[in-house]
Design a protein around this motif. Structure first.
Motif, PDB file in Angstrom:
ATOM      1  N   TYR A  34       9.958  53.720  40.229  1.00 59.58           N
ATOM      2  CA  TYR A  34      10.853  52.946  40.813  1.00 59.58           C
ATOM      3  C   TYR A  34      10.114  51.902  41.737  1.00 59.58           C
ATOM      4  O   TYR A  34       8.966  52.322  42.427  1.00 59.58           O
ATOM      5  N   TYR A  36      11.231  49.842  45.391  1.00 59.27           N
ATOM      6  CA  TYR A  36      12.255  49.466  46.270  1.00 59.27           C
ATOM      7  C   TYR A  36      11.486  48.214  47.461  1.00 59.27           C
ATOM      8  O   TYR A  36      10.154  48.353  47.471  1.00 59.27           O
ATOM      9  N   LEU A  46      16.821  48.407  45.887  1.00 62.26           N
ATOM     10  CA  LEU A  46      16.214  48.993  44.669  1.00 62.26           C
ATOM     11  C   LEU A  46      15.845  47.688  43.698  1.00 62.26           C
ATOM     12  O   LEU A  46      16.774  46.864  43.455  1.00 62.26           O
ATOM     13  N   ASP A  96      14.576  64.716  38.528  1.00 58.96           N
ATOM     14  CA  ASP A  96      16.214  64.705  38.490  1.00 58.96           C
ATOM     15  C   ASP A  96      16.575  63.624  39.471  1.00 58.96           C
ATOM     16  O   ASP A  96      16.161  62.709  39.366  1.00 58.96           O
ATOM     17  N   GLU A  97      17.262  64.051  40.409  1.00 57.46           N
ATOM     18  CA  GLU A  97      17.848  62.886  41.459  1.00 57.46           C
ATOM     19  C   GLU A  97      16.985  62.723  42.604  1.00 57.46           C
ATOM     20  O   GLU A  97      16.958  61.777  43.560  1.00 57.46           O
ATOM     21  N   LEU A  99      14.127  61.495  45.011  1.00 57.88           N
ATOM     22  CA  LEU A  99      12.913  60.391  44.865  1.00 57.88           C
ATOM     23  C   LEU A  99      11.919  60.928  45.896  1.00 57.88           C
ATOM     24  O   LEU A  99      11.978  61.464  46.832  1.00 57.88           O
TER      25      LEU A  99
ATOM     26  N   TYR B  32      26.018  64.529  44.072  1.00 52.64           N
ATOM     27  CA  TYR B  32      24.557  65.174  44.996  1.00 52.64           C
ATOM     28  C   TYR B  32      24.340  64.190  46.260  1.00 52.64           C
ATOM     29  O   TYR B  32      24.306  62.958  46.047  1.00 52.64           O
ATOM     30  N   ILE B  34      21.569  63.522  49.546  1.00 53.47           N
ATOM     31  CA  ILE B  34      19.865  63.565  50.478  1.00 53.47           C
ATOM     32  C   ILE B  34      19.814  62.736  51.484  1.00 53.47           C
ATOM     33  O   ILE B  34      20.456  61.867  51.687  1.00 53.47           O
ATOM     34  N   ASN B  99      21.708  59.805  37.373  1.00 50.82           N
ATOM     35  CA  ASN B  99      21.069  60.218  38.727  1.00 50.82           C
ATOM     36  C   ASN B  99      20.548  59.219  39.436  1.00 50.82           C
ATOM     37  O   ASN B  99      19.330  59.486  40.145  1.00 50.82           O
ATOM     38  N   MET B 100      20.864  57.915  39.293  1.00 53.00           N
ATOM     39  CA  MET B 100      20.446  57.047  40.226  1.00 53.00           C
ATOM     40  C   MET B 100      21.066  57.035  41.596  1.00 53.00           C
ATOM     41  O   MET B 100      22.048  57.282  41.995  1.00 53.00           O
ATOM     42  N   LEU B 101      19.937  57.306  42.531  1.00 52.31           N
ATOM     43  CA  LEU B 101      20.148  57.398  43.963  1.00 52.31           C
ATOM     44  C   LEU B 101      20.654  56.010  44.375  1.00 52.31           C
ATOM     45  O   LEU B 101      20.293  54.920  44.415  1.00 52.31           O
TER      46      LEU B 101
END
Lengths: 110, 113
Positions: A34, A36, A46, A96-97, A99, B32, B34, B99-101
């Motif tokens: 990614y 940002y 993003l 997974d989720e 970063l 989810y 974070i 699953n993109m934040l």
């Protein structure tokens, strides 16, 4: 263990000049990558993400582009920088989720 | 979406006190969550995460609380220290989004000695 390298840490470029920021990841294969951007005192925006070599998705229309020539390399480019391109650019990879971010590049376009 | 156009709210606390940083999310399908900590000039660092099948999770000096009914997430820091001074971001994701934040706008925590 996995590590992410991003360089340079700071960059001052004149308006209209090209840009190339590089990011590499070690210790993992086929990561999602990614880019940002963060304006001073603001949140994270993003710009691009990639799920594999040559696969780039753009989230925001702009004069920036991204490329992924190798599995663990992600490059952010511009042919002609604008003043509005100034900001803090962050590369990240994900499992997974979750970063994991690089140390960032502070870009000042003057 | 990403609140990239907003200036950061600031929370100022005395060293040794507990801090509570709040985050409201909009997507009821998010499963989810974070929290990240970002010190000046550095990239965000993972602090703690929680899935929607839980309402509380504890780490070292940090606790995340999730209230799905009102779509609210909080980060509690016990015995706040000067090194906790940073910007804190919450982020959410849901399975159908690959699953993109999605990041919140961030809160600046300032710890007074």
């Amino acid at each position: 263990s996995q590590t992410i390298h991003q360089w340079p840490a700071t960059l001052v470029q004149p308006v209209g000049s090209p840009l190339s920021l590089e990011c590499t990841v070690e210790g993992t294969s086929n990561p999602n990558l990614y880019w940002y951007r963060q304006a001073a005192g603001r949140g994270l925006q993003l710009l691009f993400y990639s799920v594999g070599i040559g696969q780039i998705s753009s989230e925001v229309p702009q004069n920036l582009s991204a490329s992924r020539p190798q599995d663990r390399q992600f490059i952010l480019s511009s042919k002609k920088l604008l003043l509005s391109d100034s900001g803090f650019y962050l590369c990240a990879w994900s499992v997974d989720e979750k970063l994991f971010f690089g140390s960032g590049t502070q870009l000042s376009v003057l | 979406g990403e609140n990239v156009g907003l200036h950061l709210p600031t929370l100022s606390v005395q060293e040794g006190d507990n801090s509570i940083i709040n985050c409201a999310y909009s997507n009821s399908a998010s499963d989810y969550f974070i929290w990240y900590k970002q010190e000046s000039g550095k990239g965000p660092q993972f602090i703690i995460d929680i899935r929607s099948n839980m309402d509380k999770r504890q780490g070292q000096r940090v606790t995340v609380l999730l209230n799905k009914t009102v779509k609210h997430l909080s980060l509690q820091i016990a015995a706040t220290q000067p090194g906790d001074s940073a910007v804190y971001f919450c982020a959410e994701s849901f399975n159908n989004a690959g699953n993109m934040l999605t990041f919140g706008g961030g809160t600046r925590l300032m710890v007074k000695p």
